[in-house]
Design a protein around this motif. Structure first.
Motif, PDB file in Angstrom:
ATOM      1  N   GLU A 388       0.827  -1.214   0.000  1.00  0.00           N
ATOM      2  CA  GLU A 388       0.000   0.000   0.000  1.00  0.00           C
ATOM      3  C   GLU A 388       0.860   1.262   0.000  1.00  0.00           C
ATOM      4  O   GLU A 388       0.672   2.172   0.796  1.00  0.00           O
ATOM      5  CB  GLU A 388      -0.941   0.001   1.205  1.00  0.00           C
ATOM      6  N   VAL A 389       1.826   1.294  -0.921  1.00  0.00           N
ATOM      7  CA  VAL A 389       2.720   2.443  -1.086  1.00  0.00           C
ATOM      8  C   VAL A 389       2.432   3.064  -2.450  1.00  0.00           C
ATOM      9  O   VAL A 389       2.512   2.389  -3.478  1.00  0.00           O
ATOM     10  CB  VAL A 389       4.204   2.019  -0.995  1.00  0.00           C
ATOM     11  N   ALA A 411      16.022  -3.817  -3.883  1.00  0.00           N
ATOM     12  CA  ALA A 411      15.068  -2.828  -4.376  1.00  0.00           C
ATOM     13  C   ALA A 411      13.724  -2.952  -3.650  1.00  0.00           C
ATOM     14  O   ALA A 411      13.093  -1.941  -3.316  1.00  0.00           O
ATOM     15  CB  ALA A 411      14.870  -3.002  -5.885  1.00  0.00           C
ATOM     16  N   ILE A 412      13.291  -4.192  -3.373  1.00  0.00           N
ATOM     17  CA  ILE A 412      12.031  -4.384  -2.651  1.00  0.00           C
ATOM     18  C   ILE A 412      12.135  -3.838  -1.231  1.00  0.00           C
ATOM     19  O   ILE A 412      11.190  -3.234  -0.703  1.00  0.00           O
ATOM     20  CB  ILE A 412      11.645  -5.877  -2.650  1.00  0.00           C
ATOM     21  N   ASN A 413      13.297  -4.025  -0.598  1.00  0.00           N
ATOM     22  CA  ASN A 413      13.485  -3.509   0.759  1.00  0.00           C
ATOM     23  C   ASN A 413      13.414  -1.989   0.809  1.00  0.00           C
ATOM     24  O   ASN A 413      13.051  -1.413   1.846  1.00  0.00           O
ATOM     25  CB  ASN A 413      14.827  -3.968   1.323  1.00  0.00           C
ATOM     26  N   LEU A 414      13.767  -1.326  -0.293  1.00  0.00           N
ATOM     27  CA  LEU A 414      13.753   0.142  -0.303  1.00  0.00           C
ATOM     28  C   LEU A 414      12.341   0.718  -0.424  1.00  0.00           C
ATOM     29  O   LEU A 414      12.154   1.910  -0.182  1.00  0.00           O
ATOM     30  CB  LEU A 414      14.613   0.666  -1.468  1.00  0.00           C
ATOM     31  N   ILE A 415      11.345  -0.123  -0.790  1.00  0.00           N
ATOM     32  CA  ILE A 415       9.984   0.398  -0.971  1.00  0.00           C
ATOM     33  C   ILE A 415       9.440   0.958   0.344  1.00  0.00           C
ATOM     34  O   ILE A 415       9.014   2.118   0.425  1.00  0.00           O
ATOM     35  CB  ILE A 415       9.053  -0.704  -1.515  1.00  0.00           C
ATOM     36  N   THR A 416       9.473   0.144   1.390  1.00  0.00           N
ATOM     37  CA  THR A 416       8.955   0.594   2.688  1.00  0.00           C
ATOM     38  C   THR A 416       9.811   1.707   3.270  1.00  0.00           C
ATOM     39  O   THR A 416       9.289   2.656   3.868  1.00  0.00           O
ATOM     40  CB  THR A 416       8.892  -0.591   3.663  1.00  0.00           C
ATOM     41  N   SER A 417      11.139   1.600   3.089  1.00  0.00           N
ATOM     42  CA  SER A 417      12.025   2.642   3.604  1.00  0.00           C
ATOM     43  C   SER A 417      11.738   3.983   2.941  1.00  0.00           C
ATOM     44  O   SER A 417      11.674   5.024   3.610  1.00  0.00           O
ATOM     45  CB  SER A 417      13.488   2.247   3.366  1.00  0.00           C
ATOM     46  N   ALA A 418      11.516   3.963   1.617  1.00  0.00           N
ATOM     47  CA  ALA A 418      11.198   5.206   0.906  1.00  0.00           C
ATOM     48  C   ALA A 418       9.834   5.748   1.331  1.00  0.00           C
ATOM     49  O   ALA A 418       9.638   6.966   1.417  1.00  0.00           O
ATOM     50  CB  ALA A 418      11.226   4.958  -0.597  1.00  0.00           C
ATOM     51  N   ALA A 419       8.888   4.847   1.620  1.00  0.00           N
ATOM     52  CA  ALA A 419       7.570   5.289   2.084  1.00  0.00           C
ATOM     53  C   ALA A 419       7.669   5.981   3.436  1.00  0.00           C
ATOM     54  O   ALA A 419       6.990   6.986   3.686  1.00  0.00           O
ATOM     55  CB  ALA A 419       6.618   4.097   2.161  1.00  0.00           C
TER      56      ALA A 419
END
Length: 476
Positions: A388-389, A411-419
């Motif tokens: 849900e980003v 790259a997947i780990n950066l999704i939540t971090s960027a959110a």
């Protein structure tokens, strides 16, 4: 007001569902002809591997083979575990699916062979059939006689004795007959819990006293001007009220083992400490299950046992697996590894995937290939939806480039971090600046290795890797 707020917050917390690395997988994404769609059910790319997994899925569903083994081999981050999860989701709840990491076997208090045996028997289901006597009909009338002392509101006497229990009568009918049954206290309580009233069609289990509400009678549908959205109308049963019905229970062999080997019976399933189970108990259970199969009371449902990191098994475990796969009640074994030619644990010999050649010869091998840039973009889109980003197109393009140059997992780990970085600046859509910021904060494997090579002299116990060694480490 504060108490109401805390109550609402606690209710909201119960709706939270944790998002896992493969929670977006819904199946293998195949059509009716077992052809893989480009992107479906959370699966992206790997078309040949998914087609091969679809054929294995059909073999499992037919249940005609036992002891077959499949190896999922490929580089890290190419979707091997996702394939296994897709198979598990496609099988449904009826087929047992047990998953274990090979490294777990060496950290349990059980012996390695006992842990593998329990894993095997968790993946073998038994569908037990039994006949139960039920009373099925439409409720004509329910009358409950309450004791006078209860009606008058009198309390229990000084000795603590309670008032006499309630009694009543239940009138049931089918299209052919009508009967009145006398009710005791427990049955009245069971009918009250189900909120049974005149016009309902119910089923009563004579052995357990369980009451099941099947729905409302169609013949009484005109008596009500308004009904709820979940109201189900059914026909009045035909024939006699008392019937014999086949009931099916699905359990695994391991659950039967635990129930029969512990003094507390089925409660041992909830403690988690199953311990060693004696071979005599298993032999007796296998003999009994074989008798049930001959009598038509039970069917064997061969499931799937998935062993991840299979290269962590030693030579003794592989020898046990060789023997276990020859059993006629063995499940389908799916194993995965990301190793190339490496040593077999427990020996000095080297072999492909760290698996002995005699066991490797038994396997159907499915290989996975690295994802293309387009595949990585689609996977990142799916993960953004799952987490849900909301992310801008430019930010996704940058994240895709990072995934190609480093790894998909990074790259997947950066999704939540960027959110989270976006929330910090009170934004609603993740932009390029948010991705760039977390990319600078968290290193990937290549940049971390370069950092160690540059500052290795300042670390303790450094062995002094040269530039060539550092390049080799980054490539591996």
């Amino acid at each position: 007001m504060a108490e109401l707020k805390r109550l609402s917050e606690s209710r909201d917390l119960t709706r939270i569902e944790r998002i896992g690395a493969h929670s977006h997988i819904r199946g293998l994404g195949l059509d009716n002809s077992l052809e893989a769609r480009a992107a479906s059910e959370g699966m992206v790319g790997q078309l040949p591997a998914r087609r091969a997994a679809g054929l294995i899925l059909e073999l499992i569903r037919q249940g005609k083979i036992a002891g077959r083994a499949v190896l999922l081999a490929g580089q890290p981050g190419t979707g091997k575990t996702a394939l296994a999860m897709g198979i598990a989701k496609s099988l449904g709840a009826e087929t047992p699916f047990a998953s274990v990491a090979a490294s777990e076997l060496f950290s349990l208090e059980l012996s390695k062979t006992e842990a593998l045996t329990q894993a095997f028997r968790r993946a073998i289901g038994v569908r037990i059939k039994e006949e139960a006597e039920i009373i099925e009909g439409e409720v004509v009338e329910i009358s409950i006689d309450r004791p006078l002392s209860t009606a008058a509101g009198s309390s229990a006497g000084p000795s603590g004795a309670t008032a006499p229990g309630k009694t009543g009568r239940l009138t049931l009918k089918t299209t052919d007959m009508e009967t009145v049954y006398e009710l005791g206290g427990k049955m009245i309580e069971a009918l009250g819990k189900e909120k049974v009233q005149s016009g309902d069609v119910i089923a009563l289990d004579k052995a357990s006293g369980k009451v099941t509400k099947l729905g409302r009678s169609i013949g009484r549908s005109r008596d009500y001007d308004a009904v709820g959205p979940h109201t189900k109308f059914v026909k009045c049963p035909e024939g006699e009220l008392q019937k014999r019905k086949e009931v099916v229970h699905c359990v695994t062999l391991h659950e039967i083992d635990v129930i029969n080997s512990r003094t507390q019976g089925f409660l041992a399933l909830f403690t988690g400490d199953t311990g060693e189970i004696r071979a005599e108990v298993r032999e007796q259970i296998d003999t009994k299950v074989a008798e049930w199969r001959e009598e038509g009371k039970a069917d064997i449902v061969p499931g799937v046992l998935f062993i991840d990191e299979v290269h962590m098994l030693d030579i003794e475990c592989f020898s046990f697996l060789n023997r276990a796969l020859e059993n006629d009640m063995a499940p389908i074994l799916v194993i995965a590894t990301n190793r190339g030619i490496t040593s077999i644990r427990g020996t000095n010999y080297r072999s492909p995937h760290g698996i002995p050649p005699d066991f490797l010869d038994r396997l159907l091998i499915i290989t996975t290939q690295p994802y293309t840039e387009d595949d990585i973009r689609k996977i990142l889109d799916i993960r953004c939806d799952e987490e849900e980003v909301e992310m801008s197109a430019d930010a996704k393009a940058l994240l895709t480039k990072i995934g190609v140059e480093t790894s998909l997992r990074y790259a997947i780990n950066l999704i939540t971090s960027a959110a989270l970085a976006c929330q910090k600046r009170k934004g609603k859509v993740v932009e390029i600046d948010d991705v760039s910021r977390v990319y600078g904060l968290f290193l990937d494997v290549k940049r971390s290795t370069q950092y160690l090579v540059e500052y290795q002299s300042q670390y303790m116990f450094s062995e002094g890797l040269g530039e060539a060694d550092g390049d080799d480490a980054m490539q591996s």
